[in-house]
Design a protein around this motif. Sequence first.
Motif, PDB file in Angstrom:
ATOM      1  N   PHE A 254      -1.196  -6.514   0.872  1.00  0.00           N
ATOM      2  CA  PHE A 254      -2.354  -6.174  -0.366  1.00  0.00           C
ATOM      3  C   PHE A 254      -1.625  -5.061  -1.282  1.00  0.00           C
ATOM      4  O   PHE A 254      -0.783  -4.168  -0.789  1.00  0.00           O
ATOM      5  CB  PHE A 254      -3.621  -5.353   0.504  1.00  0.00           C
ATOM      6  N   PHE A 255      -1.946  -5.023  -2.588  1.00  0.00           N
ATOM      7  CA  PHE A 255      -1.599  -4.319  -3.608  1.00  0.00           C
ATOM      8  C   PHE A 255      -2.705  -3.555  -4.426  1.00  0.00           C
ATOM      9  O   PHE A 255      -2.347  -2.521  -4.776  1.00  0.00           O
ATOM     10  CB  PHE A 255      -0.704  -5.158  -4.604  1.00  0.00           C
TER      11      PHE A 255
ATOM     12  N   ALA B  27       3.180  -4.460  -9.889  1.00  0.00           N
ATOM     13  CA  ALA B  27       2.894  -3.314  -9.157  1.00  0.00           C
ATOM     14  C   ALA B  27       3.838  -2.446  -8.534  1.00  0.00           C
ATOM     15  O   ALA B  27       4.175  -1.617  -8.301  1.00  0.00           O
ATOM     16  CB  ALA B  27       1.860  -3.549  -8.126  1.00  0.00           C
ATOM     17  N   LEU B  28       4.947  -3.493  -7.592  1.00  0.00           N
ATOM     18  CA  LEU B  28       6.049  -2.911  -6.970  1.00  0.00           C
ATOM     19  C   LEU B  28       7.101  -2.136  -8.202  1.00  0.00           C
ATOM     20  O   LEU B  28       7.390  -1.097  -7.372  1.00  0.00           O
ATOM     21  CB  LEU B  28       6.844  -3.965  -6.191  1.00  0.00           C
TER      22      LEU B  28
ATOM     23  N   LEU C 284       0.341  -1.675  -0.516  1.00  0.00           N
ATOM     24  CA  LEU C 284       1.621  -1.210  -1.351  1.00  0.00           C
ATOM     25  C   LEU C 284       1.751   0.157  -1.167  1.00  0.00           C
ATOM     26  O   LEU C 284       3.114   0.752  -1.155  1.00  0.00           O
ATOM     27  CB  LEU C 284       1.298  -1.394  -3.040  1.00  0.00           C
ATOM     28  N   GLU C 285       0.731   0.846  -1.263  1.00  0.00           N
ATOM     29  CA  GLU C 285       0.784   2.362  -0.848  1.00  0.00           C
ATOM     30  C   GLU C 285       1.593   2.749   0.078  1.00  0.00           C
ATOM     31  O   GLU C 285       2.330   3.940   0.255  1.00  0.00           O
ATOM     32  CB  GLU C 285      -0.541   3.257  -0.862  1.00  0.00           C
ATOM     33  N   GLN C 286       1.337   2.196   1.100  1.00  0.00           N
ATOM     34  CA  GLN C 286       2.154   2.582   2.554  1.00  0.00           C
ATOM     35  C   GLN C 286       3.608   1.979   2.351  1.00  0.00           C
ATOM     36  O   GLN C 286       4.509   2.711   2.755  1.00  0.00           O
ATOM     37  CB  GLN C 286       1.568   1.466   4.067  1.00  0.00           C
TER      38      GLN C 286
ATOM     39  N   ARG D 192      -4.824 -13.329  -3.282  1.00  0.00           N
ATOM     40  CA  ARG D 192      -5.927 -12.599  -4.096  1.00  0.00           C
ATOM     41  C   ARG D 192      -5.171 -11.700  -5.069  1.00  0.00           C
ATOM     42  O   ARG D 192      -5.824 -11.305  -6.125  1.00  0.00           O
ATOM     43  CB  ARG D 192      -6.790 -11.520  -3.132  1.00  0.00           C
ATOM     44  N   THR D 193      -4.088 -11.501  -5.005  1.00  0.00           N
ATOM     45  CA  THR D 193      -2.923 -10.549  -5.812  1.00  0.00           C
ATOM     46  C   THR D 193      -2.213 -11.649  -6.572  1.00  0.00           C
ATOM     47  O   THR D 193      -2.043 -11.405  -7.864  1.00  0.00           O
ATOM     48  CB  THR D 193      -2.506  -9.441  -5.248  1.00  0.00           C
TER      49      THR D 193
END
Length: 305
Positions: free
Chosen positions: A216-217, A265-266, A233-235, A256-257
């Motif tokens: 998930f992002f 995003a990365l 992503l946060e993790q 979904r992303t």
Amino acid sequence: MVEKSYLVQRFAKLSLGLHHVIGYSVAGEETVVQIPELNVCFDIGRCPHFALTSDYLCISHGHMDHLAGLPYYLSQRYFQGMKPGTVFLPAELERPVDQLLRCWRDVERQGTPYKLIPMRPGQLYEIRRDFGIRAVATHHGGPSLGYVLINIREKLKADYAGIPGPELVAMKKRGIEIQYRLEVPMVAYLGDTTLGPVFDEPDVQNAEILLTEVTFFDADHRTKAKLGRHMHLEQFVQLAPKLKNKEIVLIHVTRRTGIGRARRALLKRLGEERMKNIHILMDFENAREEGAVEDAGPPPGDTAE
Ligand SMILES: [Zn+2]
Ligand SMILES: [Zn+2]
């Protein structure tokens, strides 16, 4: 830009140093990742043709998108006269998977052979003197394992460097320990896992290639990540500084992303420099050999259906 097609499944093929990473991985759909040079496949959500060529199969956990291709893999290999597949799996899954495969024997009326190797965290299974598979505990709710492919080397102790060969042989015969054991982690595959102690394992941090999930992002997918015990992503941003791997391959990105948004995003969070050795398996825009791997399977058996 290749047109999207739902009729042809496209597989990824990354060339990373001495090894190739071939596979397909979309959350909830299918994950299968092969290292052809090491004769190992990780997970088998469905069973694409190329996966049949791996003699060793490591199952990370029991979710359908990682396991459903197992009976097909075993049955097809038997059909085609290949040796029985050797399947590593979390020890807790040995019994139910064995039952499943016995049912398939009755259903298919074929005595498909197979070899299950139950694994526990920390356990090293030596396939050859120079090659082993170590299980590491992952964090996905139920029984789940990651696997590290280890190159085992016997090295001469520094004290004995420079001594001529025949003399060393004689010393060895006298029972002197002239060598020490060196384990080099080549590939670590973690399957589905959220952030946790597995990322403190030296084998995981130092493996030349690390394959791990980031499912998930989006900010509003944090709850989903938490509930499903998946990586957000946060993790991963938190985790990235302590990973010393030469190459990192991210798998299990949710539809979904989508890959394009995941990559952007990365990049935004990690920066161009850090992203240099981070790949998304399903990022076909950066994969050069994608789609051409179906030829890598064995020839079809004439009785197989
Ligand atoms: Zn999954
Ligand atoms: Zn899962």
